[in-house]
Design an enzyme around this catalytic site. Structure first.
Site, PDB file in Angstrom:
ATOM      1  N   ASP A   1       0.848  -1.192   0.000  1.00 37.46           N
ATOM      2  CA  ASP A   1       0.000   0.000   0.000  1.00 37.46           C
ATOM      3  C   ASP A   1       0.884   1.242   0.000  1.00 37.46           C
ATOM      4  O   ASP A   1       1.785   1.360   0.830  1.00 37.46           O
ATOM      5  CB  ASP A   1      -0.913  -0.003   1.233  1.00 37.46           C
ATOM      6  CG  ASP A   1      -2.046   1.005   1.099  1.00 37.46           C
ATOM      7  OD1 ASP A   1      -2.354   1.417  -0.036  1.00 37.46           O
ATOM      8  OD2 ASP A   1      -2.631   1.359   2.136  1.00 37.46           O
TER       9      ASP A   1
ATOM     10  N   GLU B   1     -10.000  12.713   7.076  1.00 35.46           N
ATOM     11  CA  GLU B   1      -9.861  14.021   6.448  1.00 35.46           C
ATOM     12  C   GLU B   1     -11.195  14.757   6.343  1.00 35.46           C
ATOM     13  O   GLU B   1     -11.273  15.955   6.588  1.00 35.46           O
ATOM     14  CB  GLU B   1      -9.277  13.867   5.038  1.00 35.46           C
ATOM     15  CG  GLU B   1      -7.823  13.452   4.996  1.00 35.46           C
ATOM     16  CD  GLU B   1      -7.417  13.126   3.568  1.00 35.46           C
ATOM     17  OE1 GLU B   1      -7.044  14.034   2.823  1.00 35.46           O
ATOM     18  OE2 GLU B   1      -7.496  11.936   3.198  1.00 35.46           O
TER      19      GLU B   1
ATOM     20  N   GLU C   1      -9.094   3.966  -2.463  1.00 35.52           N
ATOM     21  CA  GLU C   1      -7.834   3.818  -3.191  1.00 35.52           C
ATOM     22  C   GLU C   1      -8.065   3.117  -4.526  1.00 35.52           C
ATOM     23  O   GLU C   1      -9.095   2.475  -4.739  1.00 35.52           O
ATOM     24  CB  GLU C   1      -6.831   2.998  -2.359  1.00 35.52           C
ATOM     25  CG  GLU C   1      -6.648   3.548  -0.940  1.00 35.52           C
ATOM     26  CD  GLU C   1      -5.463   2.946  -0.209  1.00 35.52           C
ATOM     27  OE1 GLU C   1      -4.660   2.241  -0.843  1.00 35.52           O
ATOM     28  OE2 GLU C   1      -5.355   3.192   1.009  1.00 35.52           O
TER      29      GLU C   1
ATOM     30  N   ARG D   1      -8.253   4.126  13.186  1.00 32.10           N
ATOM     31  CA  ARG D   1      -7.370   5.277  13.462  1.00 32.10           C
ATOM     32  C   ARG D   1      -6.828   5.294  14.880  1.00 32.10           C
ATOM     33  O   ARG D   1      -5.716   5.787  15.114  1.00 32.10           O
ATOM     34  CB  ARG D   1      -8.131   6.585  13.188  1.00 32.10           C
ATOM     35  CG  ARG D   1      -8.651   6.734  11.770  1.00 32.10           C
ATOM     36  CD  ARG D   1      -7.538   6.669  10.753  1.00 32.10           C
ATOM     37  NE  ARG D   1      -8.036   6.905   9.401  1.00 32.10           N
ATOM     38  CZ  ARG D   1      -7.323   6.703   8.309  1.00 32.10           C
ATOM     39  NH1 ARG D   1      -6.077   6.246   8.397  1.00 32.10           N
ATOM     40  NH2 ARG D   1      -7.834   6.942   7.120  1.00 32.10           N
TER      41      ARG D   1
ATOM     42  N   GLU E   1     -10.607   3.941   3.450  1.00 30.57           N
ATOM     43  CA  GLU E   1      -9.713   4.730   2.592  1.00 30.57           C
ATOM     44  C   GLU E   1     -10.009   4.374   1.141  1.00 30.57           C
ATOM     45  O   GLU E   1      -9.933   3.210   0.760  1.00 30.57           O
ATOM     46  CB  GLU E   1      -8.242   4.465   2.913  1.00 30.57           C
ATOM     47  CG  GLU E   1      -7.844   5.023   4.271  1.00 30.57           C
ATOM     48  CD  GLU E   1      -6.342   5.021   4.544  1.00 30.57           C
ATOM     49  OE1 GLU E   1      -5.877   5.903   5.292  1.00 30.57           O
ATOM     50  OE2 GLU E   1      -5.639   4.137   4.015  1.00 30.57           O
TER      51      GLU E   1
ATOM     52  N   THR F   1      -9.152  -5.714   3.847  1.00 28.03           N
ATOM     53  CA  THR F   1      -9.001  -4.814   2.708  1.00 28.03           C
ATOM     54  C   THR F   1      -9.986  -5.310   1.654  1.00 28.03           C
ATOM     55  O   THR F   1      -9.902  -6.458   1.225  1.00 28.03           O
ATOM     56  CB  THR F   1      -7.566  -4.861   2.144  1.00 28.03           C
ATOM     57  OG1 THR F   1      -6.643  -4.536   3.197  1.00 28.03           O
ATOM     58  CG2 THR F   1      -7.388  -3.866   1.000  1.00 28.03           C
TER      59      THR F   1
HETATM   60 CA    CA Z   1      -4.041   3.156   2.781  1.00 35.76          CA
END
Ligand code: CA
Length: 441
Positions: free
Chosen positions: A138, A385, A212, A248, A210, A268
């Protein structure tokens, strides 16, 4: 580009006409099996709302030319064999499949019952992992993501001095990669708040997604032989969407000094259809613009072709559906929209960097981009974010608020490419629902 990209190309599979995701210009590969069938899957190509069964095509002699070389690989329960055959064979197979499916295909014209033998409805099928992923890496290729996250944790020094010289990455875990639709259990682990004297163990309270883009390696490289950037794209089979689920609170406590570990490796999720580099050819874009003060990449990460067209302009979107929204039949709400063209490092640079020390990549290895964020707030690719570490909660259509994910939340990622003069192509979905932590009794 070749005749397979022609936007005027039409297909005898009715649902492919005007399809937003899988028109004849896309032709992504995946592994499917009929629902309820059990056993291993086999290789298919998405076309409209159907799947072209490549093993059935080979059995019926529908794939000639170089396509014939792929018969064994297309009978396998994973795409690794096909990935390992390299770019020329893949392009040949794409041309064969395109010719078979186009409206004026002689094979179909002479045998209108052909579809019954080589097509399976997606609604009657389940999608499995596209490849047996041996190794998963990653990266952290979005400078906007890196700057946002860095400024939360290091306000004085958000971007570390190595960032613009090399693609930052870490070795992830392949065993917990799951296909879209697989439930994700909230992980447990150690965390320590700033006020607490010592850490505690329990379900993560700051679970995040996330957004991606992932790339699958094609034939790979021998140990000890780097892949030059000029040939790095030959090592890319295709792309999928990736949700790098992240805890987190666990991450903040464990990540120094060796980087992410249990905060990332519990799951994932990837989308099941692999959109080939060929399908993306009309959507190539210049490498993201660097500011004049940014360093020029070192020679092993730099090429004229990469600067001109090294990026892929894939628009990525994240949607959320809470249990409360589903109870009230409210559609998933969009949280963000970004573009992979904003990544600081291109796919070719990730491959060239990964192998620059002689590290070998193998067919089916997965390299993920890292969270895709852009300069605008609406393009931020994770809740960390979007809510600025929980300081600015989101409000859902039900009035519920979110700082991080709650049990029952479903995260749905979508990706697509569109531009004038080309057929729009999609990636399908990368979907996962959070279920409560499995707490040992
Ligand atoms: Ca990542």
């Amino acid at each position: 580009m070749d005749q397979t990209h022609d936007p005027s190309l039409t297909c005898w599979v009715e649902s492919a006409e005007g399809a937003a995701e899988f028109p004849i210009q896309n032709l992504p590969f995946g592994i499917f099996r009929r629902r309820g069938e059990g056993g291993p899957g086999r290789v298919g190509v998405a076309i409209g709302d159907m799947i072209l069964d490549l093993a059935a095509c080979h059995a019926g002699g529908q794939l000639g030319g170089t396509g014939r070389l792929t018969a064994v690989a297309c009978g396998a329960p994973a795409l690794n064999g096909l990935m390992g055959m390299g770019a020329e064979t893949r392009r040949g197979l794409r041309r064969q499949v395109s010719a078979l499916l186009r409206a004026d295909s002689p094979a179909y014209r002479s045998d209108p019952g052909l579809g019954d033998r080589i097509l399976v409805a997606q609604s009657d099928s389940e999608m499995l992992l596209p490849a047996a992923v041996g190794d998963y890496t990653d990266f952290y290729a979005s400078v906007h993501h890196a700057t946002n996250v860095g400024s939360m944790f290091r306000p004085d020094n958000p971007l570390l001095s190595n960032y613009k010289w090399l693609p930052i990455g870490y070795h992830g875990r392949a065993s917990s990669i799951v296909p879209s639709g697989t439930p994700v259990s909230r992980p447990q682990g150690q965390s320590k708040s700033a006020e607490a004297e010592s850490p505690s163990f329990g379900p993560s309270r700051l679970l995040d997604y996330e957004m991606e883009l992932g790339l699958f390696i094609a034939s790979g490289n021998p140990l000890g032989q780097a892949v030059p950037i000029e040939r790095a794209e030959d090592q890319i089979f295709g792309f999928c969407l990736v949700n790098d689920w992240s805890a987190r609170d666990l991450q903040a406590w464990e990540y120094q000094p060796l980087g992410p570990f249990l905060a990332k490796n519990f799951a994932t999720t990837i989308s099941p259809w692999v959109v080939t580099l060929e399908a993306l050819e009309p959507f190539r874009a210049p490498a993201a613009t660097r500011s004049p003060e940014d360093p020029r990449p070192l020679p092993h990460l730099d090429s004229a072709r990469n600067t001109e067209a090294g990026a892929v302009a894939v628009t990525v979107e994240v949607y959320l559906s809470s249990a409360g929204m589903r109870d009230r039949r409210i559609e998933p709400v969009r949280l963000s929209r970004g573009s992979a063209a904003d990544l600081y490092w291109t796919p070719a640079q990730l491959v060239a960097h990964h192998t620059s020390n002689g590290c070998n990549l193998r067919p089916g290895d997965l390299l993920a981009s890292g969270t895709i964020s852009g300069p605008a707030k609406e393009s931020r690719g994770c809740l960390l974010e979007l809510t600025w570490r929980g300081a600015e909660p989101l409000t859902l259509p039900t009035g519920e608020t979110r700082k991080f994910l709650e049990d029952g939340d479903e995260v749905i990622m979508r990706g697509f490419c569109e531009r004038a003069g080309a057929a729009r192509i999609g990636f399908g979905e990368c979907r996962g629902r959070v279920r409560p932590a499995i707490v040992r009794g």
